[in-house]
Motif scaffolding. Structure first.
Motif, PDB file in Angstrom:
ATOM      1  N   LEU A 193      93.191  97.006  77.821  1.00 37.57           N
ATOM      2  CA  LEU A 193      93.800  98.177  77.199  1.00 37.57           C
ATOM      3  C   LEU A 193      95.155  97.761  76.631  1.00 37.57           C
ATOM      4  N   TYR A 194      95.396  98.123  75.364  1.00 37.94           N
ATOM      5  CA  TYR A 194      96.720  97.969  74.753  1.00 37.94           C
ATOM      6  C   TYR A 194      97.184  99.371  74.379  1.00 37.94           C
ATOM      7  N   LEU A 195      98.299  99.782  74.960  1.00 38.71           N
ATOM      8  CA  LEU A 195      98.794 101.138  74.796  1.00 38.71           C
ATOM      9  C   LEU A 195     100.260 101.069  74.393  1.00 38.71           C
ATOM     10  N   GLU A 210      98.286 102.782  88.232  1.00 42.61           N
ATOM     11  CA  GLU A 210      97.433 103.452  89.218  1.00 42.61           C
ATOM     12  C   GLU A 210      95.960 103.302  88.876  1.00 42.61           C
ATOM     13  N   VAL A 211      95.600 103.518  87.627  1.00 40.58           N
ATOM     14  CA  VAL A 211      94.195 103.496  87.218  1.00 40.58           C
ATOM     15  C   VAL A 211      93.653 102.061  87.168  1.00 40.58           C
ATOM     16  N   PHE A 212      94.416 101.142  86.588  1.00 43.08           N
ATOM     17  CA  PHE A 212      93.938  99.770  86.379  1.00 43.08           C
ATOM     18  C   PHE A 212      94.317  98.826  87.529  1.00 43.08           C
ATOM     19  N   ARG A 235      99.874  96.247  78.392  1.00 44.24           N
ATOM     20  CA  ARG A 235      98.518  95.686  78.436  1.00 44.24           C
ATOM     21  C   ARG A 235      98.025  95.774  79.874  1.00 44.24           C
ATOM     22  N   ALA A 236      96.790  96.226  80.041  1.00 43.08           N
ATOM     23  CA  ALA A 236      96.171  96.269  81.367  1.00 43.08           C
ATOM     24  C   ALA A 236      94.765  95.697  81.244  1.00 43.08           C
ATOM     25  N   VAL A 237      94.284  95.093  82.325  1.00 44.93           N
ATOM     26  CA  VAL A 237      92.958  94.479  82.343  1.00 44.93           C
ATOM     27  C   VAL A 237      92.109  95.184  83.387  1.00 44.93           C
ATOM     28  N   LYS A 238      90.881  95.534  83.004  1.00 42.70           N
ATOM     29  CA  LYS A 238      89.945  96.132  83.967  1.00 42.70           C
ATOM     30  C   LYS A 238      89.358  94.993  84.793  1.00 42.70           C
TER      31      LYS A 238
END
Length: 191
Positions: free
Chosen positions: A146-148, A162-164, A180-183
């Motif tokens: 995710l790029y936000l 919290e989510v990732f 940036r977050a990684v699942k």
């Protein structure tokens, strides 16, 4: 309503965009979107979702980077999605689709993506923003990213953490931050 034409160079692409008053950043690519476009990493084979696409500039660049992949641009605003479709055609992008819908909720059930990019509608309230983060997690493949882009003052990074379970700041400029977050793959092998 009079159309406006924006012509700008982003990520080494000459982009032409049709916009109209009433859509976000109708006079030019906003600094947050520009920062996100520069920071996002999209492989040539990626499946990309542009969540809250507006008139489509982020999704267009993502599709141009994913030369053998595919981009889906989604927005809840009908005017924005009509402009995004026109802008795909104007820029010769054939590996992308535009969906009128409520975030990821109106995508086909089994839709999965390698990358989700978003300049979320911060004016829409906290519930909408939290839903964007949760929806991005749902539709990402394991190891998907995710790029936000967020305003520095917004506490959305905590929600991403919290989510990732992870996030990192990959770019910052003029009051904007790209997170940036990684699942992470689950230990049970499900997605």
């Amino acid at each position: 309503m009079a159309d406006a034409i924006i012509q700008e160079r982003v990520r080494d692409f000459e982009i032409r965009l049709v916009t109209q008053p009433g859509v976000f950043a109708h006079r030019g690519i906003d600094p947050g979107s520009r920062l996100l476009i520069e920071a996002m990493r999209v492989s040539p084979t990626a499946r990309v979702l542009d969540l809250g696409c507006g008139y489509g500039v982020i999704g267009i660049v993502a599709a141009k980077l994913a030369t053998r992949g595919h981009a889906v641009l989604v927005d809840a605003d009908i005017r924005a999605t009509r402009l995004a479709k026109r802008n795909l055609e104007l820029n010769g992008v054939t590996n992308a689709d535009v969906v009128l819908g409520d975030g990821a909720h109106d995508l086909p059930q089994k839709s999965r993506f390698d990358v989700v990019v978003s300049n979320p509608p911060t004016h829409s309230g906290r519930e909408v923003l939290d839903d964007f983060v949760a929806s991005a997690y749902q539709v990402l493949k394991p190891r998907g990213q995710l790029y936000l882009v967020i305003n520095r003052l917004l506490s959305l990074k905590r929600e991403v953490d919290e989510v990732f379970g992870n996030s990192e700041t990959v770019a910052r400029s003029k009051g904007y931050v790209v997170v940036r977050a990684v699942k992470m793959p689950s230990s049970r092998g499900e997605d």
